[in-house]
Design an enzyme around this catalytic site. Structure first.
Site, mmCIF file in Angstrom:
data_model
loop_
_atom_site.group_PDB
_atom_site.id
_atom_site.type_symbol
_atom_site.label_atom_id
_atom_site.label_comp_id
_atom_site.label_asym_id
_atom_site.label_seq_id
_atom_site.Cartn_x
_atom_site.Cartn_y
_atom_site.Cartn_z
ATOM 1 N N LYS A 163 -6.400 18.224 9.678
ATOM 2 C CA LYS A 163 -6.300 17.399 10.895
ATOM 3 C C LYS A 163 -5.816 16.012 10.497
ATOM 4 O O LYS A 163 -6.119 15.531 9.401
ATOM 5 C CB LYS A 163 -7.691 17.291 11.540
ATOM 6 C CG LYS A 163 -7.673 16.841 12.972
ATOM 7 C CD LYS A 163 -7.530 17.996 13.924
ATOM 8 C CE LYS A 163 -7.512 17.515 15.363
ATOM 9 N NZ LYS A 163 -7.422 18.616 16.312
ATOM 10 N N VAL A 190 -6.403 21.994 30.224
ATOM 11 C CA VAL A 190 -7.071 23.291 30.086
ATOM 12 C C VAL A 190 -7.958 23.580 31.299
ATOM 13 O O VAL A 190 -7.898 24.664 31.895
ATOM 14 C CB VAL A 190 -7.930 23.335 28.798
ATOM 15 C CG1 VAL A 190 -8.629 24.689 28.679
ATOM 16 C CG2 VAL A 190 -7.074 23.071 27.567
HETATM 17 P P1 NAD Z 1 -7.083 16.592 28.894
HETATM 18 O O1 NAD Z 1 -7.109 15.206 28.348
HETATM 19 O O2 NAD Z 1 -5.844 17.093 29.543
HETATM 20 O O3 NAD Z 1 -8.273 16.788 29.949
HETATM 21 C C1 NAD Z 1 -9.540 16.243 29.809
HETATM 22 C C2 NAD Z 1 -10.068 15.994 31.207
HETATM 23 O O4 NAD Z 1 -11.430 15.555 31.091
HETATM 24 C C3 NAD Z 1 -9.304 14.890 31.952
HETATM 25 O O5 NAD Z 1 -8.976 15.325 33.250
HETATM 26 C C4 NAD Z 1 -10.298 13.722 31.984
HETATM 27 O O6 NAD Z 1 -10.153 12.913 33.137
HETATM 28 C C5 NAD Z 1 -11.618 14.477 32.013
HETATM 29 N N1 NAD Z 1 -12.758 13.681 31.560
HETATM 30 C C6 NAD Z 1 -12.807 12.699 30.620
HETATM 31 N N2 NAD Z 1 -14.040 12.191 30.523
HETATM 32 C C7 NAD Z 1 -14.799 12.872 31.413
HETATM 33 C C8 NAD Z 1 -16.169 12.819 31.772
HETATM 34 N N3 NAD Z 1 -17.027 11.943 31.218
HETATM 35 N N4 NAD Z 1 -16.628 13.688 32.728
HETATM 36 C C9 NAD Z 1 -15.774 14.564 33.304
HETATM 37 N N5 NAD Z 1 -14.471 14.643 33.012
HETATM 38 C C10 NAD Z 1 -13.990 13.816 32.079
HETATM 39 O O7 NAD Z 1 -7.535 17.531 27.671
HETATM 40 P P2 NAD Z 1 -7.298 19.091 27.531
HETATM 41 O O8 NAD Z 1 -6.060 19.319 26.754
HETATM 42 O O9 NAD Z 1 -7.496 19.734 28.848
HETATM 43 O O10 NAD Z 1 -8.505 19.461 26.553
HETATM 44 C C11 NAD Z 1 -9.828 19.519 27.046
HETATM 45 C C12 NAD Z 1 -10.782 19.709 25.869
HETATM 46 O O11 NAD Z 1 -10.450 20.918 25.187
HETATM 47 C C13 NAD Z 1 -10.699 18.604 24.806
HETATM 48 O O12 NAD Z 1 -11.984 18.424 24.263
HETATM 49 C C14 NAD Z 1 -9.769 19.195 23.751
HETATM 50 O O13 NAD Z 1 -10.021 18.662 22.457
HETATM 51 C C15 NAD Z 1 -10.167 20.658 23.809
HETATM 52 N N6 NAD Z 1 -9.107 21.583 23.383
HETATM 53 C C16 NAD Z 1 -7.899 21.581 24.008
HETATM 54 C C17 NAD Z 1 -6.911 22.477 23.621
HETATM 55 C C18 NAD Z 1 -5.570 22.520 24.302
HETATM 56 O O14 NAD Z 1 -4.815 23.485 24.100
HETATM 57 N N7 NAD Z 1 -5.231 21.540 25.120
HETATM 58 C C19 NAD Z 1 -7.166 23.392 22.587
HETATM 59 C C20 NAD Z 1 -8.426 23.403 21.977
HETATM 60 C C21 NAD Z 1 -9.388 22.481 22.383
#
Ligand code: NAD
Length: 346
Positions: free
Chosen positions: A80, A183
């Site tokens: 990472k 997601v």
């Molecule tokens: P993203 O940034 O698109 O979405 C995160 C969402 O969470 C946003 O809409 C944000 O407004 C919301 N958020 C932030 N703080 C919050 C809170 N306190 N309460 C409620 N909502 C809140 O991220 P993503 O790509 O959708 O990823 C979501 C999670 O999944 C992350 O932890 C990421 O590390 C993990 N993840 C993502 C992927 C991927 O393919 N995108 C893969 C593996 C893991």
């Protein structure tokens, strides 16, 4: 800064610090294991207050990638990168040019992609300096945005867990989704299609209104998501939401979501087990994105291969749940043991 004494060092194969005064680059690339292949994991751009925080984040996230890649059955190790966001205005292109040059010096021991704070545009800049980058949205084997595939893996995991724990389909189940980003929103679409009732929260009110109108989702404020009457909790925003405070409030039978590092400390996994809550280990459930990216790294991206691996993800989760049930141990311990065995750390 102490490295070997860092509680999260966990025998990383190597840890690299890069600086470039002109662009302001300060980056750490942590390579936990290359036992299964070159290390792969996203690059996070974040406003770290101290370099110790950046180091700890890099170490935790790269170990997580070792486990995730191993459990997804990929020929990839875990690594990472974290880039400390420069203060004030900065030249983003120059920053990612310098980052790309840094990756190139590692000669292919680490492949990067997008993570929090980093976009496909940034990766295009990195690509000008090195081939060791994936998650691009153009090119022969480009795999594009991994989020829909991550959501697919989370959806399959929720379906499997509902069947195993509640002997139920998703129809009519109440599912609390925290975070409707790339997601979470896609996951909601799939859950709605399967007939689930959604209770959702986010800090972005616009996306909440869209979920209300598209899926008839019930909206709650962020702090209230843990205490809602629901069958399943799907954390798709931040890490560490499974902590003593949230565990006191949760009424669900199953937890499965996309967020990384959901357990604030490993003991929370044991506590959930004692509460008879089925916790689906995050790095198993959210492996869809890296599965998608792995095809691009391999230079052979195709949808059938991705589908096979997603099926493998379901089988692995099923095995973990069954083993936990027959051995009366928690799912997070079973998953850690399986991952460590796969990377030769047991
Ligand atoms: P993203 O940034 O698109 O979405 C995160 C969402 O969470 C946003 O809409 C944000 O407004 C919301 N958020 C932030 N703080 C919050 C809170 N306190 N309460 C409620 N909502 C809140 O991220 P993503 O790509 O959708 O990823 C979501 C999670 O999944 C992350 O932890 C990421 O590390 C993990 N993840 C993502 C992927 C991927 O393919 N995108 C893969 C593996 C893991």
């Amino acid at each position: 800064m102490a490295i070997f004494e860092n509680a999260d060092f966990d025998d990383h194969e190597s840890v690299h610090a890069f600086t470039d005064p002109q662009s302001g680059l300060k980056a750490i690339i942590a390579i936990h294991s290359t036992k299964l292949g070159p290390s792969a994991g996203g690059c996070r751009l974040w406003q770290y207050v101290t370099s110790e925080q950046a180091m700890t984040d890099a170490l935790r996230l790269s170990r997580g990638m070792s486990y995730k890649n191993a459990m997804a059955g990929l020929n990839l190790g875990g690594g990472k990168a974290v880039v400390m966001r420069p203060e004030g205005d900065f030249d983003r292109e120059a920053l990612f040019v310098a980052f790309g040059k840094a990756i190139q010096t590692l000669g292919g021991r680490y492949y990067t992609a997008e993570d929090v704070g980093v976009s496909p545009d940034d990766m295009r800049v990195v690509r000008r300096q090195t081939n060791y980058v994936a998650g691009l949205d153009d090119g022969e084997f480009a795999s594009g945005d991994p989020s829909p595939v991550t959501a697919d893996g989370v959806f399959r995991s929720i379906k499997l867990a509902a069947d195993k724990k509640m002997n139920s389909s998703l129809k009519g189940l109440r599912i609390a989704v925290q975070g409707l980003g790339h997601v979470g929103f896609d996951l909601c679409k799939r859950l709605d299609h399967a007939g689930a009732e959604l209770i959702v929260t986010d800090i972005n009110s616009e996306i909440l209104r869209t979920a209300e109108s598209e899926f008839g989702a019930k909206i709650v404020v962020p702090d209230d998501i843990y205490a809602v009457d629901a069958d399943i909790y799907a954390p798709c925003a931040l890490g560490a939401t499974l902590n003593p405070k949230s565990l006191d409030q949760l009424k669900v039978s199953v937890i499965a979501g996309a967020a990384n590092n959901q357990l604030s400390v490993p003991q929370m996994g044991q506590q959930l087990h004692e509460m008879d809550v089925l916790y689906c280990p995050d790095y198993v459930v959210n492996g869809g994105g890296i599965i998608n990216i792995a095809g691009e790294i391999d230079g052979s991206y195709n949808k059938d291969w991705v589908e096979d691996k997603l099926q493998g993800l379901e089988n692995t989760l099923s095995e973990i749940i069954d083993l936990a049930s027959t051995s009366h141990r928690s799912t997070h311990v079973i998953a850690d043991e399986m991952a460590q065995a796969r990377i030769g750390r047991r």
